[in-house]
Design a protein around this motif. Structure first.
Motif, short mmCIF file in Angstrom:
data_model
loop_
_atom_site.label_atom_id
_atom_site.label_comp_id
_atom_site.label_asym_id
_atom_site.label_seq_id
_atom_site.Cartn_x
_atom_site.Cartn_y
_atom_site.Cartn_z
N ILE A 1 2.82 -3.53 9.40
CA ILE A 1 2.30 -4.31 10.53
C ILE A 1 2.40 -3.56 11.85
CG2 ILE A 1 2.57 -6.62 9.52
CD1 ILE A 1 5.17 -6.93 11.08
N GLY A 2 2.91 -2.36 11.81
CA GLY A 2 3.01 -1.56 13.02
C GLY A 2 3.56 -0.20 12.62
N ASP A 3 3.64 0.68 13.57
CA ASP A 3 4.11 2.04 13.34
C ASP A 3 5.30 2.07 12.37
OD1 ASP A 3 4.18 4.70 13.57
OD2 ASP A 3 5.12 4.76 15.56
N THR A 4 6.38 1.47 12.77
CA THR A 4 7.55 1.42 11.87
C THR A 4 7.95 -0.02 11.59
OG1 THR A 4 9.14 1.55 13.68
CG2 THR A 4 8.41 3.64 12.74
N MET A 5 7.01 -0.91 11.77
CA MET A 5 7.28 -2.33 11.51
C MET A 5 6.70 -2.75 10.17
SD MET A 5 6.60 -4.51 14.89
CE MET A 5 7.19 -6.15 14.76
N ARG A 6 7.50 -3.45 9.38
CA ARG A 6 7.04 -3.91 8.08
C ARG A 6 7.39 -5.38 7.90
NH1 ARG A 6 5.61 0.62 8.79
NH2 ARG A 6 5.62 2.37 7.35
N LYS A 7 6.48 -6.11 7.32
CA LYS A 7 6.80 -7.49 6.95
C LYS A 7 7.13 -7.51 5.46
CE LYS A 7 3.94 -11.17 6.61
NZ LYS A 7 2.97 -12.10 7.18
N ILE A 8 8.31 -7.98 5.15
CA ILE A 8 8.75 -8.06 3.76
C ILE A 8 8.74 -9.52 3.33
CG2 ILE A 8 10.59 -7.53 2.11
CD1 ILE A 8 11.54 -5.33 3.97
N THR A 9 7.95 -9.81 2.31
CA THR A 9 7.89 -11.17 1.78
C THR A 9 8.57 -11.18 0.41
OG1 THR A 9 5.76 -11.43 2.89
CG2 THR A 9 6.35 -13.11 1.27
N VAL A 10 9.43 -12.15 0.23
CA VAL A 10 10.18 -12.24 -1.02
C VAL A 10 9.85 -13.58 -1.68
CG1 VAL A 10 12.47 -12.17 -2.07
CG2 VAL A 10 12.02 -10.85 0.01
N ASP B 1 0.83 -1.21 0.00
CA ASP B 1 0.00 0.00 0.00
C ASP B 1 0.86 1.26 0.00
OD1 ASP B 1 -2.18 -1.65 0.13
OD2 ASP B 1 -2.37 -1.50 2.32
N LEU B 2 0.20 2.36 -0.20
CA LEU B 2 0.86 3.66 -0.12
C LEU B 2 1.51 3.80 1.27
CD1 LEU B 2 0.88 5.97 -2.19
CD2 LEU B 2 -0.87 7.10 -0.81
N GLY B 3 2.78 4.16 1.29
CA GLY B 3 3.47 4.33 2.56
C GLY B 3 4.03 3.04 3.14
N ALA B 4 3.91 1.97 2.42
CA ALA B 4 4.43 0.68 2.92
C ALA B 4 5.95 0.72 2.99
CB ALA B 4 3.96 -0.46 2.03
N GLY B 5 6.56 1.33 2.00
CA GLY B 5 8.02 1.40 1.99
C GLY B 5 8.66 0.98 0.67
N LYS B 6 7.87 1.01 -0.39
CA LYS B 6 8.39 0.59 -1.70
C LYS B 6 9.52 1.50 -2.17
CE LYS B 6 4.28 0.84 -3.62
NZ LYS B 6 3.56 1.30 -2.41
N THR B 7 9.32 2.81 -2.01
CA THR B 7 10.35 3.74 -2.46
C THR B 7 11.56 3.70 -1.53
OG1 THR B 7 8.72 5.13 -3.57
CG2 THR B 7 10.83 6.14 -3.07
N THR B 8 11.30 3.51 -0.24
CA THR B 8 12.40 3.36 0.72
C THR B 8 13.27 2.17 0.33
OG1 THR B 8 10.98 4.27 2.45
CG2 THR B 8 12.93 3.04 3.18
N PHE B 9 12.61 1.10 -0.03
CA PHE B 9 13.30 -0.11 -0.49
C PHE B 9 14.13 0.21 -1.73
CE2 PHE B 9 13.73 -3.99 -2.86
CZ PHE B 9 13.87 -4.99 -1.92
N THR B 10 13.54 0.92 -2.66
CA THR B 10 14.22 1.26 -3.91
C THR B 10 15.45 2.14 -3.65
OG1 THR B 10 12.10 1.11 -5.04
CG2 THR B 10 13.89 2.19 -6.23
N LYS B 11 15.34 3.02 -2.67
CA LYS B 11 16.48 3.88 -2.33
C LYS B 11 17.67 3.04 -1.84
CE LYS B 11 13.67 7.86 -0.87
NZ LYS B 11 14.16 9.12 -1.45
N GLY B 12 17.38 2.04 -1.04
CA GLY B 12 18.44 1.14 -0.56
C GLY B 12 19.07 0.36 -1.70
N LEU B 13 18.20 -0.03 -2.62
CA LEU B 13 18.65 -0.76 -3.80
C LEU B 13 19.61 0.12 -4.62
CD1 LEU B 13 17.55 -3.59 -4.69
CD2 LEU B 13 16.15 -2.36 -6.33
N ALA B 14 19.20 1.36 -4.80
CA ALA B 14 20.01 2.31 -5.57
C ALA B 14 21.37 2.51 -4.91
CB ALA B 14 19.27 3.63 -5.70
N LYS B 15 21.36 2.69 -3.62
CA LYS B 15 22.61 2.87 -2.88
C LYS B 15 23.53 1.67 -3.09
CE LYS B 15 25.35 4.71 0.26
NZ LYS B 15 25.33 4.12 1.59
N GLY B 16 22.94 0.49 -3.02
CA GLY B 16 23.70 -0.74 -3.19
C GLY B 16 24.22 -0.92 -4.61
#
Ligand code: ADP
Ligand code: MG
Length: 151
Positions: free
Chosen positions: A126-135, A36-51
């Motif tokens: 799943i919580g304020d700053t908690m996310r479940k990432i399924t791969v 969903d919106l705000g889940a962290g998709k772009t945050t994830f992408t930023k880490g990917l870019a850094k890597g």
């Protein structure tokens, strides 16, 4: 079908995970991001870019569907949320088959056009700053990648 799961407790942990994943990526790899919106998709992408050694700031493309960044490998960042007609062919294959790594936010909107083999990543609030990432790896290449990443 094997699924891998991890829980992150902060945005930094999500960033760290995708940063680590990026080190193992190869030309032509395709990752799809759901959540969903705000889940962290772009945050994830930023880490990917850094890597991938990208120094430019990665933002959610607001009016652009596809943004390209140069690093160790090019990163093609797609956010297809605003795509009006999902049947529309914007030449996605050229990116999927290209020399870089493609990451697609809201990938289900272009389901029909996605390559069969890819790494499906779902992020759940799943919580304020908690996310479940399924791969979920589709295809041998990504199964191998997950075995290494999660070992
Ligand atoms: P999306 O692209 O899925 O809409 P964003 O990455 O743009 O989401 O936004 C996610 C927001 O949630 C950011 O403000 C980020 O700091 C925050 N956040 C809080 N906890 C986490 C976490 N564990 N992982 C990722 N983002 C988190
Ligand atoms: Mg986003």
């Amino acid at each position: 079908m094997v699924n891998y799961e991890l829980v992150t407790n902060t945005p930094e942990e999500t960033f760290h995970f995708s940063n680590r994943l990026a080190e193992r990526l190869q030309p032509g790899d395709v990752l799809t991001l759901e959540g969903d919106l705000g889940a962290g998709k772009t945050t994830f992408t930023k880490g990917l870019a850094k890597g991938l050694g990208i120094t430019r700031t990665v933002n959610s493309p607001t009016f652009t569907i596809i943004k390209e960044y140069q690093g160790r490998l090019p990163l093609y960042h797609m956010d297809v949320y605003r795509l009006e007609n999902s049947e529309e062919d914007l030449g996605f294959d050229e990116y999927f088959d290209g020399e870089g790594v493609t990451v697609v936010e809201w990938a289900h909107l272009i389901k029909e056009q996605l390559p069969k083999n890819r790494l499906i990543i779902s992020i759940k609030h799943i919580g304020d700053t908690m996310r479940k990432i399924t791969v979920q790896p589709l295809g041998e290449r990504y199964e191998q990648l997950c075995e290494e990443l999660f070992s």
